[in-house]
Design a protein around this motif. Structure first.
Motif, PDB file in Angstrom:
ATOM      1  N   PRO A 126      -7.185   6.951  46.619  1.00 38.47           N
ATOM      2  CA  PRO A 126      -5.946   6.406  46.594  1.00 38.47           C
ATOM      3  C   PRO A 126      -5.710   5.533  48.098  1.00 38.47           C
ATOM      4  O   PRO A 126      -6.910   5.512  48.955  1.00 38.47           O
ATOM      5  N   ASN A 194      -8.381  14.605  49.744  1.00 40.69           N
ATOM      6  CA  ASN A 194      -7.972  13.990  49.097  1.00 40.69           C
ATOM      7  C   ASN A 194      -9.152  13.146  48.639  1.00 40.69           C
ATOM      8  O   ASN A 194      -9.434  11.939  47.695  1.00 40.69           O
ATOM      9  N   GLN A 213      -6.358  18.956  44.369  1.00 40.63           N
ATOM     10  CA  GLN A 213      -4.802  18.516  44.080  1.00 40.63           C
ATOM     11  C   GLN A 213      -4.778  17.514  43.873  1.00 40.63           C
ATOM     12  O   GLN A 213      -6.230  16.474  43.717  1.00 40.63           O
ATOM     13  N   LYS A 214      -3.477  16.945  43.558  1.00 37.02           N
ATOM     14  CA  LYS A 214      -3.630  15.306  42.852  1.00 37.02           C
ATOM     15  C   LYS A 214      -3.965  14.563  43.315  1.00 37.02           C
ATOM     16  O   LYS A 214      -3.225  14.888  44.551  1.00 37.02           O
ATOM     17  N   GLY A 215      -3.690  13.342  43.301  1.00 36.30           N
ATOM     18  CA  GLY A 215      -4.444  12.447  43.726  1.00 36.30           C
ATOM     19  C   GLY A 215      -5.429  12.333  44.944  1.00 36.30           C
ATOM     20  O   GLY A 215      -6.210  11.500  45.485  1.00 36.30           O
ATOM     21  N   THR A 216      -6.615  13.283  44.224  1.00 35.34           N
ATOM     22  CA  THR A 216      -7.911  14.029  45.006  1.00 35.34           C
ATOM     23  C   THR A 216      -9.238  12.614  44.434  1.00 35.34           C
ATOM     24  O   THR A 216      -9.101  12.334  42.856  1.00 35.34           O
ATOM     25  N   ASP A 240      -8.020  11.830  35.147  1.00 40.06           N
ATOM     26  CA  ASP A 240      -7.922  11.097  34.648  1.00 40.06           C
ATOM     27  C   ASP A 240      -8.545   9.927  34.440  1.00 40.06           C
ATOM     28  O   ASP A 240      -9.072   9.271  33.587  1.00 40.06           O
ATOM     29  N   ARG A 284      -8.573   2.542  39.587  1.00 44.05           N
ATOM     30  CA  ARG A 284      -7.262   3.736  39.841  1.00 44.05           C
ATOM     31  C   ARG A 284      -5.781   3.174  39.864  1.00 44.05           C
ATOM     32  O   ARG A 284      -5.529   2.035  39.988  1.00 44.05           O
ATOM     33  N   ASN A 286      -2.379   4.809  40.053  1.00 46.91           N
ATOM     34  CA  ASN A 286      -1.601   5.472  41.067  1.00 46.91           C
ATOM     35  C   ASN A 286      -2.237   6.580  42.221  1.00 46.91           C
ATOM     36  O   ASN A 286      -3.445   6.966  41.360  1.00 46.91           O
ATOM     37  N   GLU A 287      -1.357   6.867  43.154  1.00 44.77           N
ATOM     38  CA  GLU A 287      -1.550   7.540  43.576  1.00 44.77           C
ATOM     39  C   GLU A 287      -1.702   9.465  43.667  1.00 44.77           C
ATOM     40  O   GLU A 287      -2.207  10.441  44.406  1.00 44.77           O
ATOM     41  N   ASP A 288      -1.739   9.758  42.223  1.00 42.42           N
ATOM     42  CA  ASP A 288      -1.520  10.919  41.459  1.00 42.42           C
ATOM     43  C   ASP A 288      -2.861  11.437  40.661  1.00 42.42           C
ATOM     44  O   ASP A 288      -3.069  12.456  40.426  1.00 42.42           O
ATOM     45  N   GLN A 289      -3.660   9.951  40.069  1.00 45.51           N
ATOM     46  CA  GLN A 289      -4.674  10.358  39.852  1.00 45.51           C
ATOM     47  C   GLN A 289      -5.444  11.076  40.495  1.00 45.51           C
ATOM     48  O   GLN A 289      -5.596  10.968  41.507  1.00 45.51           O
TER      49      GLN A 289
END
Length: 316
Positions: A126, A194, A213-216, A240, A284, A286-289
């Motif tokens: 991220p 992350n 956690q999401k975005g890691t 993802d 990547r 987005n920041e949630d992947q």
């Protein structure tokens, strides 16, 4: 007669080489089919525990080919010597004449692995790193953090080691430039970070899917045989994006191998690193992947770093 280049000479040369750029070029050549890289030769030892890998190959129409032998013997610390050992052999690709022996004691393998971790983070981590998590306390753990600093200013670091003593010693080695926290468990580390790098020879998964956690982004570095595993297979299913440094190698070793064997993911989910870094749509988005790069170590990395050191040595 082949030139012999010793560890101290290699260490003096390396600051003048952009190793990350060399790795990037190598992975691109590999994924584009411009290399010949046979399956890894491997020796596994039980008493004491250790492994030796023979990696070799060449880039088509290049000047050289390379054979690398590198080992990891995990009780070496008790003897006061590094766990990593090895050497690199450079040959003329047109004649087979030996050109150089790099007595690097496994150091170049450590460096090219850390550089690959930085390259993976460049394309998949991220943009905003809250904290870096390092699982493991050996030389690779330290080098991964050092090379990551080329791409992120983040100084907040969580570390986890198999014993508290090792973790505390590692924290002291990292010095005052970092804001160091010692985690009691890998799960605790994952709750705060992350960007995570796993660098152990574990044969039991250390990070669980529920921990992340999401975005890691995760660079999985330690699992380079069929028996090692640092990530729960379901974690790769949760991700993802899952990237292999080598799709052929992922069929016999590493986190991807274990996840496919366990039925957690299908092989068609896997992207190869050299392909992904040429196509922004595969990186990547987005920041949630959640993204995972499985670094089992590919001979093209050894080819690139050996060539670079030899070329720089000749210019001295």
């Amino acid at each position: 007669m082949a030139t012999v280049i010793r560890l101290k000479e290699i260490q003096a040369i390396l600051p003048d080489i952009d190793v990350v750029a060399a790795m990037e070029e190598g992975f691109i050549q590999y994924s584009n089919g411009n290399t010949v890289v046979p399956p890894v030769g491997e020796l596994l030892f039980e008493d004491p525990k250790g492994d030796a890998h023979i990696k070799y190959g060449y880039i088509k129409n290049d000047d050289y080919y390379v054979i690398k032998v590198a080992s990891g013997f995990y009780d070496n610390a008790k003897l006061g010597i590094p766990s990593s050992q090895g050497l690199m052999l450079l040959f003329d690709q047109k004649t087979g004449v030996p050109k150089a022996v790099l007595l690097d004691e496994g150091y170049l393998t450590d460096i090219r692995t850390a550089a690959a971790g930085a390259l993976a983070a460049k394309y998949f981590a991220p943009k905003k790193i809250s904290a870096i998590g390092i699982i493991g306390t050996g030389i690779q753990a330290k080098l991964q953090l050092e090379y990551l600093q080329k791409y992120t200013p983040c100084k907040t670091v969580w570390i986890w080691g198999r014993t508290k003593d090792k973790a505390e010693k590692f924290a002291k080695e990292l010095g005052p430039d970092f804001d160091i926290h010692i985690a009691e468990t890998p799960a605790e580390l994952a709750q705060h970070c992350n960007l995570i790098v796993t660098t152990t020879p574990s044969e039991l998964a250390l990070l669980k899917a529920a921990d992340i956690q999401k975005g890691t982004h995760i660079n999985a570095v330690g699992s380079d045989t069929e028996h090692k595993q640092e990530l729960e297979s379901v974690l790769l299913k949760k991700a993802d994006i899952v990237v292999a440094d080598s799709i052929p190698q992922s069929k016999s070793r590493g986190e991807i191998f274990r996840a496919v064997q366990d039925g957690a993911i299908l092989e068609d989910k896997i992207i190869e690193l050299g392909t992904a870094i040429q196509n922004p749509k595969l990186q990547r988005q987005n920041e949630d992947q959640i993204t995972i790069v499985d670094l089992t170590g590919v001979a093209v990395q050894d080819i690139m770093i050996t060539k670079a050191v030899y070329t720089a040595y000749l210019k001295k």
